[in-house]
Design a protein around this motif. Sequence first.
Motif, short mmCIF file in Angstrom:
data_model
loop_
_atom_site.label_atom_id
_atom_site.label_comp_id
_atom_site.label_asym_id
_atom_site.label_seq_id
_atom_site.Cartn_x
_atom_site.Cartn_y
_atom_site.Cartn_z
N GLY A 127 44.33 -32.12 16.83
CA GLY A 127 44.80 -30.93 17.53
C GLY A 127 45.39 -29.92 16.55
O GLY A 127 45.01 -29.84 15.39
N LEU A 128 46.34 -29.13 17.05
CA LEU A 128 47.01 -28.13 16.23
C LEU A 128 48.48 -28.49 16.10
O LEU A 128 49.07 -29.08 17.01
CB LEU A 128 46.88 -26.73 16.83
CG LEU A 128 45.46 -26.15 16.93
CD1 LEU A 128 45.52 -24.78 17.58
CD2 LEU A 128 44.81 -26.05 15.55
N SER A 129 49.07 -28.12 14.99
CA SER A 129 50.49 -28.40 14.73
C SER A 129 51.31 -27.12 14.88
O SER A 129 50.76 -26.02 15.02
CB SER A 129 50.66 -28.97 13.32
OG SER A 129 50.29 -27.98 12.36
N ILE A 130 52.62 -27.28 14.83
CA ILE A 130 53.50 -26.12 14.82
C ILE A 130 53.25 -25.26 13.58
O ILE A 130 53.30 -24.03 13.63
CB ILE A 130 54.97 -26.57 14.88
CG1 ILE A 130 55.24 -27.32 16.21
CG2 ILE A 130 55.92 -25.39 14.76
CD1 ILE A 130 54.99 -26.49 17.45
N TYR A 131 52.94 -25.92 12.47
CA TYR A 131 52.61 -25.18 11.26
C TYR A 131 51.40 -24.28 11.49
O TYR A 131 51.40 -23.10 11.05
CB TYR A 131 52.33 -26.16 10.11
CG TYR A 131 51.49 -25.58 9.01
CD1 TYR A 131 52.03 -24.71 8.08
CD2 TYR A 131 50.13 -25.90 8.91
CE1 TYR A 131 51.24 -24.16 7.07
CE2 TYR A 131 49.34 -25.36 7.91
CZ TYR A 131 49.90 -24.49 6.99
OH TYR A 131 49.13 -23.95 6.01
N ILE A 181 62.45 -28.33 18.37
CA ILE A 181 61.64 -28.99 19.39
C ILE A 181 61.83 -30.51 19.38
O ILE A 181 61.91 -31.15 20.44
CB ILE A 181 60.15 -28.65 19.17
CG1 ILE A 181 59.90 -27.15 19.34
CG2 ILE A 181 59.27 -29.44 20.13
CD1 ILE A 181 58.50 -26.73 18.94
N LEU A 182 61.95 -31.10 18.20
CA LEU A 182 61.98 -32.55 18.06
C LEU A 182 63.08 -33.22 18.87
O LEU A 182 62.81 -34.18 19.61
CB LEU A 182 62.10 -32.91 16.56
CG LEU A 182 62.15 -34.40 16.22
CD1 LEU A 182 60.87 -35.11 16.66
CD2 LEU A 182 62.36 -34.59 14.72
N ASP A 208 60.58 -20.63 9.27
CA ASP A 208 60.25 -20.66 10.70
C ASP A 208 59.63 -21.99 11.12
O ASP A 208 59.91 -22.50 12.20
CB ASP A 208 59.29 -19.52 11.02
CG ASP A 208 59.91 -18.16 10.75
OD1 ASP A 208 60.52 -17.60 11.66
OD2 ASP A 208 59.79 -17.69 9.61
N VAL A 209 58.75 -22.58 10.27
CA VAL A 209 58.11 -23.84 10.62
C VAL A 209 59.14 -24.95 10.77
O VAL A 209 59.16 -25.69 11.77
CB VAL A 209 57.05 -24.21 9.55
CG1 VAL A 209 56.52 -25.63 9.79
CG2 VAL A 209 55.91 -23.22 9.57
N ALA A 210 60.04 -25.08 9.79
CA ALA A 210 61.07 -26.11 9.85
C ALA A 210 62.02 -25.89 11.01
O ALA A 210 62.39 -26.83 11.72
CB ALA A 210 61.84 -26.16 8.53
N ASP A 211 62.43 -24.63 11.22
CA ASP A 211 63.37 -24.33 12.31
C ASP A 211 62.77 -24.69 13.67
O ASP A 211 63.45 -25.27 14.52
CB ASP A 211 63.75 -22.85 12.28
CG ASP A 211 64.52 -22.48 11.02
OD1 ASP A 211 65.05 -23.40 10.36
OD2 ASP A 211 64.58 -21.28 10.69
#
Length: 461
Positions: free
Chosen positions: A404-408, A64-65, A56-59
Amino acid sequence: MLDKKEILEIVGAEIEDASTILNTHLEGNREDALDYYLGNSPAAPGNGRSGVVSTDVADAIEWILPQILESLTSHGSPVAFDPISPQDEMQADLETDFTHHVFMSENEGFLALHSAVKDSLLMKNGIFKIWYDDTPDEDEEAYDGLTFDQVMGLTQDPEFELLTYQGILETPEGTMVEELDGDSFLQQAMEAQQAMQQFQMQMQQFQQQMQQLQQAAQQDPQAAQQLQMMQQQQPQPPQIPLMQMVAAVTGVRITSKGCIKVDVVPPEEFLISSAHNSSDLKDVRFVGHKVMKTRSDLLEEGYDPDVIMNARKATVDDDMEDRFQAQGETILSKFIGKDESQVLVEVVECYMKIDMNQDGIAELMKITVLGDGSDVYEVLDAEPIEEIPFVGFSTINMPHKFWGLSIYDRLKELQDSKTSLWRNILDNVYLQNNREKEVVEGQVNIDDLLISRPGGIKRVK
């Protein structure tokens, strides 16, 4: 004015403070984030159990990128200047085009954006470093078959530095060879030119005296006799072999082509004061950039050769090593070699407020030191600067914090849950399709039992 020892104490304390949060929280978070992105976590249980991993993190990051990059690059320049008046519109357009060219063409802007945005999505923050690089370029040049005047013409070029000179002159006695370094040639050339200038002055005085005697000889017989004697005393040019030689020279051309540089700082190389409470770095008390440079690079930047050649060899940074090992790679070979010029040295560029002249008011300075953490041991340079050269941003900003916070951070729990669910489902399927059997010894044909196929026959007694 602070001395070297006091500067090292202050800088070391700031680096140690900035490294505390890096080593206690961020390092583990980044390592875990990369493992989740690559599908290495959660780890497989083993023992015949399912090791499937939900990505899920990679997807999410790879979804988004492209959208972020498209929004920054598909509609022209990522930076636009707004005119402040109708007369300023042409100038604003020119500034926009120039900035676009410098960033996208001269600094590979797309790759820089890609790296910085992906750092932000995966590692909490993306960090740009923007500075003006005025390091001169050095190109070696060699010339052959030059006359003395041509060699002197080269030495008059402010960008050219003569390194070696080899002159050859054929004489009745044989071949004369003169080999000199650049400084020795310039010294001898100066002496030769002074001798020629002295001869020219003597000739000028001789010619003036000859003219005077020629005019007087028309009326005075004694003047005629003096004229004949004077002609026999004509000055002879000095015999200077250096001026008659055909030369081969080598040198280095040093050109200063200052340019704007934009680089993406790996998160593990960036240090920031633990007390900083904003994503804006304009007023930060301390930021640092940990880099590994070869001794050759540091010598080219003009630092003291004795200090650089005695500097300690760098060790492998844990975060850097983890980044490569997570994909089954190693970077140990990068630090192995017998060429001393390519030995890597740990350098920290510190941008900080410090009261250098001890007047009670701190100045913004760039202080470059050797070492890492509290173990800094040499000041290479200290110079005042006008602004901090870093720009940082985060995918999810947190109030009153830089990191901040990451997608991970947001999807870790979801990836854990889906991975656990998938593994349980697959383990159950494996169990249903491959049930264990109890066998009464001697009552069944073992060979038939070991073969499982639809409609198969099991021979039993």
